[in-house]
Design a protein around this motif. Sequence first.
Motif, short mmCIF file in Angstrom:
data_model
loop_
_atom_site.label_atom_id
_atom_site.label_comp_id
_atom_site.label_asym_id
_atom_site.label_seq_id
_atom_site.Cartn_x
_atom_site.Cartn_y
_atom_site.Cartn_z
N LYS A 133 0.83 -1.21 0.00
CA LYS A 133 0.00 0.00 0.00
C LYS A 133 0.87 1.26 0.00
CE LYS A 133 -4.58 -0.27 1.88
NZ LYS A 133 -5.36 -0.56 3.08
N ILE A 134 1.81 1.33 0.92
CA ILE A 134 2.66 2.53 1.01
C ILE A 134 4.15 2.18 0.83
CG2 ILE A 134 3.45 4.39 2.53
CD1 ILE A 134 0.60 4.48 3.67
N LEU A 135 4.62 1.17 1.56
CA LEU A 135 6.04 0.80 1.43
C LEU A 135 6.39 0.44 -0.02
CD1 LEU A 135 8.85 0.14 2.56
CD2 LEU A 135 7.99 -2.13 3.17
N GLY A 136 5.50 -0.31 -0.67
CA GLY A 136 5.76 -0.72 -2.06
C GLY A 136 5.96 0.48 -2.98
N PRO A 137 4.96 1.37 -3.07
CA PRO A 137 5.12 2.54 -3.95
C PRO A 137 6.31 3.42 -3.57
CG PRO A 137 2.83 2.30 -3.27
CD PRO A 137 3.60 1.27 -2.52
N GLU A 138 6.57 3.55 -2.27
CA GLU A 138 7.71 4.37 -1.84
C GLU A 138 9.03 3.73 -2.26
OE1 GLU A 138 7.72 7.46 -0.43
OE2 GLU A 138 5.60 7.39 -0.89
N SER A 139 9.09 2.39 -2.20
CA SER A 139 10.30 1.69 -2.63
C SER A 139 10.54 1.91 -4.11
CB SER A 139 10.17 0.18 -2.38
OG SER A 139 9.88 -0.07 -1.06
N ILE A 140 9.47 1.88 -4.88
CA ILE A 140 9.60 2.10 -6.33
C ILE A 140 10.12 3.52 -6.58
CG2 ILE A 140 8.34 2.24 -8.53
CD1 ILE A 140 8.70 -0.65 -7.50
N LYS A 141 9.58 4.47 -5.83
CA LYS A 141 10.06 5.86 -5.97
C LYS A 141 11.54 5.96 -5.63
CE LYS A 141 5.88 8.36 -4.72
NZ LYS A 141 5.27 9.04 -3.58
N SER A 142 11.95 5.09 -4.68
CA SER A 142 13.36 5.12 -4.25
C SER A 142 14.25 4.26 -5.14
CB SER A 142 13.48 4.64 -2.81
OG SER A 142 12.81 5.51 -1.94
N GLY A 143 13.68 3.68 -6.20
CA GLY A 143 14.53 2.99 -7.17
C GLY A 143 14.40 1.48 -7.26
N ALA A 144 13.52 0.86 -6.44
CA ALA A 144 13.33 -0.60 -6.58
C ALA A 144 12.79 -0.87 -7.98
CB ALA A 144 12.35 -1.11 -5.53
N LEU A 145 13.23 -1.97 -8.59
CA LEU A 145 12.78 -2.27 -9.96
C LEU A 145 11.31 -2.69 -9.97
CD1 LEU A 145 15.83 -4.31 -11.32
CD2 LEU A 145 15.29 -1.91 -11.72
#
Lengths: 69, 215
Positions: free
Chosen positions: B105-117
């Motif tokens: 919900k939040i950690l996932g999208p934030e990780s993507i913003k931080s560069g997770a593929l």
Amino acid sequence: MEIEQEIKNLVIARLKTLPEDKSVSVGSEGDFTKDELIQHVEDNDEIGKKVIEVEMNFLHAIKEGLFHE
Amino acid sequence: MSKDVLVTRPEYDYTTRYISAWSQKIIIFAESKGNLVIDLLKDRATKKEFESVVHKKNPSFVIINGHGNDQSVCGQDGDVLIEAGVNDDILNSRIVYALSCRSAKILGPESIKSGALAYIGYVEDFIFMYSNEKRGHPIDDKTAELFLEPSNQIVISLLKGHTAGEAHQGSKKFFLRNIQKLLTSESSSIESSALRYLFWDMKYQVCLGDQSATL
């Protein structure tokens, strides 16, 4: 209010069909037996509301024929 | 970036014991494919160890098993391993599968913003059913298998070279197959009671980020 109570009754009736020898893990909320799930629905607490949401989601999916591709 | 796979496996209640036990299967599979698996089991599933191993080994694939919420995923005894806005950048350039409640919900999208593929996880609670008599030996639990095999499919798919999007869709199809099997076979009402939870997990599994990302 009446519809809400009817939904609650429906969910409880469905939960009564759950087997006695199984538990349900709802992540960090904990693990629940059939009777505990029913109690949460009756108490209308957060877990009870989640249980209702799960049941209604499934019933809607059946109605919409989502399982028969 | 190494081909290493990092798996966190806290074990301190029935839920984490089940998830950990079923993760053994994916560890065996990963090793059979020639990957080095870094297994943060029980007391090694701490934030300190997690961050240290990610920096030292630089794994391309991170599998996070554990309790979670919208913002974070935990390790042993509830120690927060990754938290949105705190250390989600540690997932930069990696593919992540989080078998954890609501973290997409939040950690996932934030990780993507931080560069997770790519980040595969659940936007709602991951719910599963198990047999009380099998709690001492989760791997033999046929009821839990209905849920945890489709989950493992994500890892198997990615390790076989499929894309994140394909791994996610493959897992959803596995859930659907289990649902259809229970609906159409002469399964007992005991097994059929799992249907509602299988549908829930299938519905709320998501793949965020680059759908074409591969290991």
